[in-house]
Design a protein around this motif. Structure first.
Motif, short mmCIF file in Angstrom:
data_model
loop_
_atom_site.label_atom_id
_atom_site.label_comp_id
_atom_site.label_asym_id
_atom_site.label_seq_id
_atom_site.Cartn_x
_atom_site.Cartn_y
_atom_site.Cartn_z
N ALA A 50 2.34 21.53 56.61
CA ALA A 50 2.45 21.23 55.19
C ALA A 50 3.26 22.31 54.48
CB ALA A 50 1.06 21.12 54.57
N ALA A 51 2.97 23.56 54.82
CA ALA A 51 3.68 24.67 54.18
C ALA A 51 5.16 24.61 54.50
CB ALA A 51 3.08 26.00 54.62
N LEU A 52 5.48 24.20 55.75
CA LEU A 52 6.89 24.13 56.14
C LEU A 52 7.60 22.99 55.40
CD1 LEU A 52 6.72 24.72 59.99
CD2 LEU A 52 7.73 26.22 58.29
N GLN A 53 6.87 21.91 55.15
CA GLN A 53 7.50 20.75 54.51
C GLN A 53 7.44 20.85 53.00
OE1 GLN A 53 9.16 19.17 56.39
NE2 GLN A 53 8.16 18.17 58.13
N CYS A 54 6.78 21.87 52.47
CA CYS A 54 6.58 21.99 51.03
C CYS A 54 7.93 22.11 50.33
CB CYS A 54 5.73 23.21 50.72
SG CYS A 54 5.45 23.45 48.97
N SER A 55 8.09 21.32 49.26
CA SER A 55 9.37 21.35 48.57
C SER A 55 9.38 22.43 47.49
CB SER A 55 9.67 19.99 47.96
OG SER A 55 8.52 19.52 47.28
N GLU A 56 8.22 23.02 47.20
CA GLU A 56 8.14 24.02 46.12
C GLU A 56 8.28 25.44 46.66
OE1 GLU A 56 7.78 23.15 42.87
OE2 GLU A 56 8.03 21.11 43.65
N GLY A 57 8.03 25.65 47.93
CA GLY A 57 8.04 27.01 48.44
C GLY A 57 7.19 27.08 49.68
N SER A 58 6.05 27.77 49.63
CA SER A 58 5.27 27.91 50.85
C SER A 58 3.87 27.35 50.69
CB SER A 58 5.20 29.38 51.25
OG SER A 58 4.48 30.08 50.28
N GLY A 59 3.78 26.06 50.55
CA GLY A 59 2.47 25.44 50.58
C GLY A 59 1.77 25.43 49.24
N CYS A 60 2.33 24.70 48.25
CA CYS A 60 1.72 24.68 46.94
C CYS A 60 0.49 23.77 46.92
CB CYS A 60 2.73 24.18 45.91
SG CYS A 60 3.31 22.52 46.27
N GLY A 61 0.47 22.78 47.81
CA GLY A 61 -0.67 21.86 47.83
C GLY A 61 -0.54 20.74 46.83
N GLN A 62 0.54 20.71 46.07
CA GLN A 62 0.70 19.71 45.01
C GLN A 62 1.84 18.73 45.29
OE1 GLN A 62 -1.53 19.89 42.49
NE2 GLN A 62 -2.35 21.71 43.50
N SER A 69 4.84 16.37 47.11
CA SER A 69 4.63 15.27 48.04
C SER A 69 4.73 15.75 49.48
CB SER A 69 5.66 14.16 47.77
OG SER A 69 6.93 14.58 48.19
N GLY A 70 5.58 16.78 49.73
CA GLY A 70 5.68 17.33 51.09
C GLY A 70 4.33 17.80 51.59
N CYS A 71 3.66 18.60 50.78
CA CYS A 71 2.35 19.14 51.17
C CYS A 71 1.32 18.03 51.36
CB CYS A 71 1.83 20.09 50.10
SG CYS A 71 2.60 21.70 50.14
N THR A 72 1.22 17.15 50.34
CA THR A 72 0.12 16.18 50.39
C THR A 72 0.30 15.21 51.54
OG1 THR A 72 1.34 15.00 48.69
CG2 THR A 72 -0.57 16.26 47.98
N THR A 73 1.55 14.75 51.76
CA THR A 73 1.71 13.78 52.85
C THR A 73 1.50 14.43 54.21
OG1 THR A 73 4.09 14.14 52.73
CG2 THR A 73 3.23 12.16 51.65
N ALA A 74 1.95 15.68 54.36
CA ALA A 74 1.76 16.35 55.65
C ALA A 74 0.28 16.55 55.93
CB ALA A 74 2.49 17.69 55.67
N LEU A 75 -0.49 16.91 54.90
CA LEU A 75 -1.93 17.11 55.09
C LEU A 75 -2.63 15.80 55.37
CD1 LEU A 75 -2.90 19.75 52.40
CD2 LEU A 75 -2.72 20.05 54.86
N ALA A 76 -2.16 14.73 54.75
CA ALA A 76 -2.81 13.44 54.95
C ALA A 76 -2.37 12.79 56.26
CB ALA A 76 -2.49 12.51 53.79
N GLY A 77 -1.37 13.39 56.92
CA GLY A 77 -0.92 12.84 58.19
C GLY A 77 0.04 11.68 58.03
N THR A 78 0.68 11.55 56.85
CA THR A 78 1.58 10.42 56.65
C THR A 78 3.03 10.86 56.47
OG1 THR A 78 1.02 10.52 54.31
CG2 THR A 78 -0.13 8.89 55.63
N HIS A 79 3.31 12.16 56.62
CA HIS A 79 4.68 12.64 56.45
C HIS A 79 5.56 12.09 57.58
CE1 HIS A 79 8.09 15.24 55.82
NE2 HIS A 79 7.55 15.69 54.70
N ALA A 80 6.76 11.62 57.21
CA ALA A 80 7.62 10.96 58.20
C ALA A 80 8.14 11.93 59.24
CB ALA A 80 8.79 10.28 57.50
N ASP A 81 8.18 13.22 58.95
CA ASP A 81 8.73 14.18 59.90
C ASP A 81 7.66 15.03 60.55
OD1 ASP A 81 11.35 13.37 59.51
OD2 ASP A 81 11.52 14.56 57.68
N VAL A 82 6.41 14.62 60.44
CA VAL A 82 5.34 15.33 61.15
C VAL A 82 4.73 14.35 62.14
CG1 VAL A 82 3.15 16.53 60.95
CG2 VAL A 82 4.86 16.78 59.16
#
Lengths: 389, 325
Positions: A53-65, A67-80
């Protein structure tokens, strides 16, 4: 979900968090393959997911907010791409297709990420199929492997040497209790109790704090050492353990098997009528047969996992007895099962340390035997017979 | 063999799946029909291909009214319509036509399952050809075979023959016929031993039974035979484990009426009774060790040991020795 950064998911792993967050911000601290090791329940796969999630974060290093973070954590990110083995091992075929996926460029995120939880379950052929990809992956691809640390040798040395190691530690009870209260809304008393008896396993602590059936089962297992006095008790105990494991597997298959089969049949067009549906029906039947095979493997896995959990609890009891027997009176001892301290002290008085050690070894031998594919009933009964006395 | 009384009846049901007996029933029907009319024709058709039309065609009288035997193979796969047609035909068979329905006793559709009962009600002659499962049945079969071939056989020879030939009825029948021809009528154990050596049928259970009885020598020799004829290691190991746990379970439950204990222990009463006999001579320590041995053996035959055969021999010897001491 928390309002802080993604790292708050990792309980009591400050050193690891430091390494990982440095890797997401500074390119020289980043590398292409990581191996997460740690005792069961320390959050290896959570760490891998958080890192993704932190790697895919579009804000920096894992903001948690974002879409990169949330989708990676939920397991729905297309590149994870997570690989979670439901059976007993990960096959070559699975790895080969994964290697192909890993060779692509990321579509939306910054990295193409492959997460292999339980990398110790890679078969020899499967890990060989991975070697080349893991050594020199494409520029934007990262492999995240997870393996339990009590036997990191289970991951073949050729894989291990190509990865950077991140060791997770057993989280302290206070950290576990805090996360149970903050994240899961468990009340303080329950959270502290669960954190003290879970043996550092965060997921188990949550299960014990929230699921009365799990609590009941643990209590049942911990009654075994005090209740096995005669050989016939041993068979009853074995029966309890085996039946609990079978019930767990049954419950899961009841919940998932039929609906999975139905979905697959619908997707394959099995229930069509009219001209030309025979071929669809045939291929649907073949696919269902394959699915049934996978479901059977999953049931075996569930059964063994449940049994293993019970055996670990049991081993913890005998370990506690040994600790108390060897302990020096007044010092505060850390027990695996502080809520059963009374029984443990009682047992420590009754048994010689040798007897307790022999029983502990019987439990551990049983775990090994099950790993060797010994029929669970045979292994457990032999163990239970050794616990008598 | 003497001529079965059924052979000449116009509708016959051959029920069961013992291939040899089924074939015999069919050829008996054919022979009987040919004795009445030497030009009798035999028609065999799988019941799954049977339609109402074909059935009518097969059983309708011919111009010169030659005899005919129609055999419907695997009638358990018959279609609903055809089953109904057969049911309608039975009460009023065509003269000169013998209909033989071969049915395994099973069947998927309701009509196919109920076909045997329907035929019975309608007055078809029934020949039972169920598989022989009990040793006593097999021995009776051998005796009947020998008698049919015009010879006599004593009890020892029957046991020896079944032991060394196995459970396949075709082989037993052939061996019995051959022995009558070779020995000139009377077969004794010596005659059997002259032509047949070895054991054809040793299961893991035989090995296990001898081992928990403490008879190490017999257990080992049974084990050698079992391995020789290719019984899988895992099966022998499982049989040993089952025998040991049964004895341990029953011995630890104490004395009691086998019938009431059976439900408590979740085993059939005969097993409890047998285990009570075997439990004599076992101590608690012995049983604990034996349980350990079989658990270890289970891992060993699944790849933990370099040599599964050796692991089996060692475990068998150790278990037998525990009982003896």
């Amino acid at each position: 979900m928390s309002t802080q950064t993604v790292w708050s998911q990792l309980v009591g792993q400050e050193p690891a968090i430091e390494t990982l967050s440095a890797a997401t911000t500074r390119s020289e601290a980043m590398t292409h393959a990581w191996l997460f090791t740690g005792p069961p329940g320390s959050g290896r796969s959570v760490a891998a997911r958080t890192f993704a999630a932190a790697l895919q974060c579009s804000e920096g290093s894992g903001c948690g907010q974002c879409s990169g973070c949330t989708t990676a954590l939920a397991g729905t990110h297309a590149d994870v791409h997570p690989v979670v083995p439901e059976g007993l091992s990960i096959s070559v075929a699975e790895m080969r297709s994964l290697v192909q996926t890993a060779a692509r460029r990321p579509t939306t995120g910054r990295w193409q990420i492959v997460i292999i939880s339980d990398a110790d379950r890679l078969t020899e052929g499967a890990s060989n199929a991975l070697l080349k990809a893991i050594e020199e992956p494409p520029a934007r691809t990262v492999f995240l492997l997870c393996a339990p640390s009590d036997h990191p040798e289970d991951v073949s040395v050729t894989i291990r040497s190509r990865c950077r190691l991140v060791a997770l530690r057993t989280p302290p009870p206070s950290a576990i209790a805090r996360v149970l209260v903050e994240r899961d809304g468990v009340d303080t008393g329950d959270a502290e109790w669960a954190a003290s008896v879970c043996g550092g396993h965060v997921g188990r602590a949550r299960r014990l704090a929230t699921d009365p059936a799990a609590r009941e089962r643990r209590a049942e297992v911990l009654r075994i050492p005090t209740n096995t006095r005669r050989l016939t008790d041993a068979f009853d105990c074995a029966d309890v353990l085996i039946r609990a494991a079978e019930a767990d597997a049954d419950e899961e298959s009841k919940a998932r098997d039929d609906s999975e089969k139905e979905e697959l049949r619908t997707a394959m067009g099995a229930d069509g009528t009219g001209k030309g549906t025979a071929a669809a029906k045939r291929s649907a039947d073949a696919a269902v047969k394959q699915l049934e095979k996978r479901q059977k493997m999953r049931a075996t896995r569930t059964q063994r996992d449940t049994l293993d959990l019970a055996l670990v609890d049991l081993a913890g009891f005998y370990r506690d007895v040994l600790v108390v027997a060897a302990g020096h009176g007044e010092r505060e001892l850390t027990l695996n099962h502080p809520d059963h301290a009374e029984h443990i002290r009682d047992a420590a008085r009754r048994w010689e340390p040798e007897a307790a050690l022999r029983r502990l070894e019987a439990v551990l031998a049983c775990r090994d035997a099950i790993r060797w594919n010994v029929k669970p009933r045979i292994a457990v009964e032999s163990m239970a017979a050794a616990l008598v006395g | 063999m003497s001529e079965p009384a059924n052979a000449a009846r116009p509708v016959q049901l051959v029920l069961g799946d013992e291939a040899l007996l089924v074939e015999r029933a069919i050829s008996a029907a054919l022979d009987a029909a040919r004795r009445a009319d030497p030009s009798t024709e035999l028609t065999r058709i799988p019941a799954s291909e049977l339609t109402v039309g074909t059935l009518t065609e097969l059983v309708s009288p011919t111009l010169f009214s030659e005899g005919r035997v129609v055999v419907l193979d695997s009638a358990q796969d018959v279609s609903n319509e055809a089953a109904e047609a057969i049911g309608n035909y039975v009460p009023d068979p065509v003269p000169g036509v013998v209909l033989v329905v071969v049915h395994s006793g099973g069947g998927r559709s309701k009509a196919a399952k109920e076909l045997p009962a329907t035929l019975r009600h309608a007055g078809a002659a029934v020949t039972e050809c169920a598989k022989l499962t009990k040793p006593a049945e097999r021995e009776a079969f051998v005796r009947a075979e020998v008698r049919g071939a015009g010879g006599a056989i004593d009890a020892g020879a029957v046991t020896a023959l079944v032991e060394s030939v196995g459970t396949d009825l075709r082989e037993l029948a052939a061996a019995a016929g051959q022995l009558v021809a070779d020995s000139g009528g009377h077969i004794d154990e010596q005659a059997v031993r002259r032509y047949h050596t070895g054991r054809a049928d040793v299961t893991g259970f035989v090995v296990a039974e001898k081992a928990v009885a403490g008879d190490g020598t017999a257990a080992l020799s049974a084990l050698r035979w079992a391995l020789h004829i290719g019984v899988a290691h895992v099966l022998v190991a499982d049989a040993l484990a089952d025998a040991v746990r049964t004895v341990a379970r029953v011995a630890s439950a104490g004395r009691g009426n086998p019938n009431t204990m059976a439900s408590q222990l979740g085993m059939p009463p005969w097993k409890v009774r047998k285990a009570q006999g075997q439990a004599r001579g076992w101590t608690r320590e012995g049983l604990t060790t034996a349980l350990e041995i079989v658990a270890e053996l289970n891992a060993e035959v699944k790849g933990a040991a370099a040599d599964g055969e050796y692991a089996l021999e060692r475990a068998t010897r150790r278990i037998a020795a525990l009982r003896e001491s």
